[in-house]
Scaffold this active site. Structure first.
Site, short mmCIF file in Angstrom:
data_model
loop_
_atom_site.label_atom_id
_atom_site.label_comp_id
_atom_site.label_asym_id
_atom_site.label_seq_id
_atom_site.Cartn_x
_atom_site.Cartn_y
_atom_site.Cartn_z
N GLU A 212 0.87 -1.18 0.00
CA GLU A 212 0.00 0.00 0.00
C GLU A 212 0.90 1.23 0.00
OE1 GLU A 212 -3.47 -0.34 2.28
OE2 GLU A 212 -3.69 1.81 2.65
N GLU A 336 -10.52 4.62 9.23
CA GLU A 336 -10.70 4.26 7.82
C GLU A 336 -11.24 2.83 7.67
OE1 GLU A 336 -6.84 5.19 6.08
OE2 GLU A 336 -7.44 7.27 5.85
N ASP A 410 -2.60 14.35 7.21
CA ASP A 410 -2.16 13.08 6.63
C ASP A 410 -0.94 13.25 5.73
OD1 ASP A 410 -2.05 10.48 5.94
OD2 ASP A 410 -4.02 10.36 5.01
N GLU A 432 5.27 9.36 13.75
CA GLU A 432 5.17 8.57 12.52
C GLU A 432 5.39 9.50 11.33
OE1 GLU A 432 1.90 5.65 12.07
OE2 GLU A 432 1.63 6.42 10.02
N GLU A 438 3.92 9.15 -0.87
CA GLU A 438 2.54 9.07 -1.32
C GLU A 438 2.01 10.43 -1.79
OE1 GLU A 438 -0.12 7.64 1.73
OE2 GLU A 438 -1.89 7.93 0.49
N TRP A 587 -12.61 13.19 2.43
CA TRP A 587 -11.65 12.71 1.44
C TRP A 587 -11.69 13.56 0.16
CZ3 TRP A 587 -12.42 6.61 1.79
CH2 TRP A 587 -11.84 6.17 2.99
C1 BDP Z 1 -3.20 7.40 4.26
C2 BDP Z 1 -3.01 6.41 3.15
C3 BDP Z 1 -3.66 5.08 3.46
C4 BDP Z 1 -3.20 4.59 4.82
C5 BDP Z 1 -3.47 5.65 5.85
C6 BDP Z 1 -2.94 5.28 7.23
O1 BDP Z 1 -3.56 6.94 1.97
O2 BDP Z 1 -3.33 4.18 2.43
O3 BDP Z 1 -3.84 3.41 5.16
O4 BDP Z 1 -2.82 6.84 5.48
O5 BDP Z 1 -1.96 5.88 7.63
O6 BDP Z 1 -2.37 8.49 4.02
O7 BDP Z 1 -3.51 4.45 7.90
#
Ligand code: BDP
Length: 744
Positions: A212, A336, A410, A432, A438, A587
């Site tokens: 991912e 999520e 994010d 983190e 990404e 989103w």
């Molecule tokens: C987002 C990503 C997703 C991750 C999420 C996370 O798009 O794929 O699962 O973070 O950190 O930025 O859990």
């Protein structure tokens, strides 16, 4: 000759002699090739420069003076002891020096000459035990090391020593780095201690081999062939991590699959752990909260249920039977769509404590993520994690860490630091970071992330007044925590060069170096990385270093300048999508930029969502007031009129245009700079970067045009005359589709 014997001999014998003489020739040829090969390897000629070796290149030092200085300073190695880690360190040192110096140093038992490198711990090495280093070793701590120029038996020697074997390995890598970067080595007096205890990579790798948000191929872990087939890359991976002090790896995706906790997979995990162990690299797994139901057959995963608690305890016992030094669990819960304690009306603390209780008897930890937000909540997404987690401070078991993303949304190209840092004094908070790009151009854009990491680590929370840095929340100093941690979401895949972009390796490297010591500068880390990875040629280093250092700001400029955020394409996150307004509200892009006829930006001041209220005074005041808010965060915290006067004297609209255009111009300048470096490094990596920079320019233009054309529909203002006109329409950009973008 053969012909003569052939006349008199029986056929069988004749054949044998012919074969033997042929074999002998072949054998000599092989020997000659091996010798030449070894020579070439020592001189660094033999490997293809495909980036596989990362920064661990030990090619022959070509600067004659340096080489001769090092050769005089180091003539032999004294290293006793026989643990797997010490053996690894010994091999690394011996091979590294053989490559760099062009000769293999002898191992000696006694110090009878100047120039011996003495290596070990007081337990492994009688020499080190005799040198009376207790105080210094104590200062170096459990994983740290010292590198000192000293006299032993009246002879000048260099000591690499540590309290424990792993410190010796770290010390050896540090010592080799000094040579790789051509440092003076005559008077060394280094004591190095990691500031943070858990320094982890987080792999978002799935059991089917996909990653991912991975842009460097598929997962390194070949689950299908494990545990029987051990890819040589596992060891190389562990070695690279050890070289920068990373001491743990979470193998699996935070969007977890419970199957990894079954015996069949634990056996595979154990095989990886075994390879990693000599390198001081512990394995961790992500725990799916609903595992007791999915693989345990229980009717519930309620954290307060006695059967569920027993299930996790037994599961932990089983894991530790497979992997006695298992690190613990990382958990994404109630985020999520992932299951979590809230499914049963319980709190995050109750959920975390359930797992913490299970691993506690074995010395394991639980890293519980604070990345939670709910679109059913009317509250600003940026505020939700704080609201959820702050009240739970003090309610966690002492082996729980809360893992917090660097910013409140994010991993955007720029975010202010997360307001949770500093407000949970009774709980160790982990950082983190996202190393995988990404939101920063995948593995196609050259973006050096150390300035981003540093910006957050050096931010002042004011939690205990001025000087309460985020870095000191993380390292435990601010609130006296002994448990501390930092995680980086990995950018590693099975691409030959590990990270996709040759320069993306710098982000793995920088993460490790900052995890070890957050006080190091982005400049020094870039300098080291370039020298180790490419060349010590100053004509290359200076321009390449300025490219690295400027690259993150450049990317912010062509993607999300002035505090804009979350403008990327839907779901795959590839390219710009500021127009996205359908689907889950938090989103979409419109949720974040809030552009309208009056202006643009998210009002998070006291007159808006008051997210600024989550920061301590005076940060809160500085961010909350349009007049004092730093411009890089302006549209993060304020909805600002298009005609607002910026510090530059331009209006906001003009400034936005200026930033987007200067972002593109800077990428063009980077490309030009790179062209001037032709011939200074190998063609292979040179042309790879050259091609990627071209894509980066195209995509920077795409970002600029798409965003400005879209925002123009609100501002109704022209793009200033002096700029080149977008060559496509907004409609063109809006209809682009990328169903096969990588990383989903
Ligand atoms: C987002 C990503 C997703 C991750 C999420 C996370 O798009 O794929 O699962 O973070 O950190 O930025 O859990």
């Amino acid at each position: 000759m053969q012909k003569k014997y052939a006349v008199k001999m029986p056929n069988k014998l004749k054949c044998k002699i012919l074969r033997d003489s042929h074999n002998a020739k072949l054998f000599s040829l092989i020997i000659i090739l091996v010798v030449i090969g070894e020579f070439l390897v020592l001189c660094g000629f033999a490997q293809a420069e495909d980036g596989y070796r990362l920064w661990l290149r030990y090619d022959l030092i070509t600067e004659a003076e340096k080489l001769s200085a090092y050769k005089t300073a180091f003539i032999a190695i004294n290293m006793e002891g026989n643990s797997p880690t010490l053996n690894t360190a010994r091999k690394e040192l011996s091979n590294g020096l053989a490559g760099l110096l062009g000769t293999r140093l002898a191992f000696v038992q006694a110090i009878t000459k100047h120039g011996v490198i003495v290596v070990g711990t007081p337990q492994s090495s009688p020499m080190i035990a005799a040198l009376n280093l207790q105080k210094k070793l104590h200062a170096a701590g459990e994983e740290g090391f010292i590198i000192h120029s000293m006299n032993a038996n009246g002879k000048k020697c260099t000591v690499i020593a540590a309290q424990n074997d792993i410190g010796v390995l770290y010390g050896v890598f540090h010592f080799l780095r000094l040579l790789q970067t051509r440092q003076d080595i005559n008077v060394l007096s280094i004591i190095s201690t990691p500031k943070i205890k858990l320094r982890l990579l987080n792999h978002w790798d799935n059991l089917d081999g996909s990653v991912e948000r991975g842009y460097a191929g598929t997962s390194l872990w070949d689950w299908h062939k494990l545990p029987d087939y051990i890819s040589p890359r596992y060891k190389d991976y562990a070695r690279a991590n050890a070289s920068i002090g990373i001491n743990g790896t979470v193998l699996t995706n935070v969007n977890a699959n419970a199957m990894v906790l079954t015996a069949r997979y634990l056996e595979k995990v154990a095989a990886l752990a075994e390879v990693f162990r000599p390198y001081g690299l512990k394995v961790y797994l992500t725990a799916r909260f609903s595992a007791p139901v999915e693989i345990g057959g229980l009717p519930t995963a309620d954290p307060l249920d006695a059967q569920v608690r027993a299930w996790w305890r037994h599961k932990a016992d089983e894991i530790y039977r497979f992997i006695p030094d298992f690190g613990g669990f990382l958990v994404k819960a109630n985020s999520e769509g992932q299951p979590g304690p809230q499914n049963y009306g319980r709190t995050h603390a109750e959920g975390a404590n359930l797992l913490a209780e299970a691993v506690a008897p074995h010395g394991g930890v639980v890293m519980w993520r604070a990345f939670v937000y709910d679109n059913n909540m009317p509250e600003d997404r940026a505020k939700q994690a704080y609201n959820e987690f702050k009240p739970l401070d003090g309610k966690y078991r002492n082996n729980v860490l809360i893992q917090v993303k660097n910013g409140p949304i994010d991993f955007q190209p720029r975010e202010p630091f997360h307001p949770l840092f500093g407000v949970m004094p009774r709980t160790p908070l982990m950082m983190e970071f996202q190393i995988t790009q990404e939101y920063l151009g995948f593995a196609t854009h050259l973006v050096y992330l150390a300035p981003l990491f540093k910006e957050v680590l050096d931010a002042d929370t004011y939690a205990h007044g001025e000087g309460s840095l985020v870095a000191n929340v993380i390292d435990g100093k601010l609130d006296q925590h002994t448990l501390s941690g930092i995680a980086g979401v990995s950018n590693i895949g099975d691409d030959r060069n590990w990270c996709g972009h040759p320069f993306a390796q710098a982000n793995w490297f920088a993460f490790g170096r900052l995890a070890w010591d957050h006080r190091q500068t982005a400049e020094i880390i870039a300098d080291d990385w370039l020298r180790m990875t490419f060349t010590n040629n100053e004509k290359f280093i200076a321009p390449a270093q300025s490219m690295l250092l400027a690259s993150r700001e450049i990317t912010v400029n062509y993607m999300t300048p002035l505090g804009l955020h979350h403008l990327m394409g839907w779901s795959h996150h590839y390219g710009p999508g500021p127009w996205i307004d359908q689907g889950r509200a938090d989103w979409t892009s419109v949720y974040y930029h809030r552009a309208d006829s009056l202006g643009i930006g998210f009002n998070r001041s006291p007159s808006g969502s008051d997210a600024v209220g989550q920061y301590f005074f005076p940060v809160r005041q500085k961010f909350g007031d349009l007049a004092t808010c730093p411009e890089p965060y302006l549209l993060w915290f304020h909805h600002v009129p298009w005609q607002h006067k910026m510090k530059s004297g331009r209006t906001l609209w003009e400034e936005l245009c200026f930033k987007y255009y200067s972002g593109v111009d800077s990428v063009r300048a980077m490309r030009k700079t790179w062209e001037t470096l032709a011939g200074m490094i190998d063609d292979e990596r040179f042309s790879h970067v050259q091609a990627l920079l071209k894509i980066q320019e195209q995509e920077a233009v795409w970002w600029r045009n798409a965003c400005l054309l879209y925002f123009q529909t609100f501002s109704k203002l022209p793009i200033p005359q002096e700029y080149e006109k977008p060559d496509r329409t907004l409609e063109y950009y809006m209809q682009l589709k990328f169903p096969y973008a990588p990383g989903i």
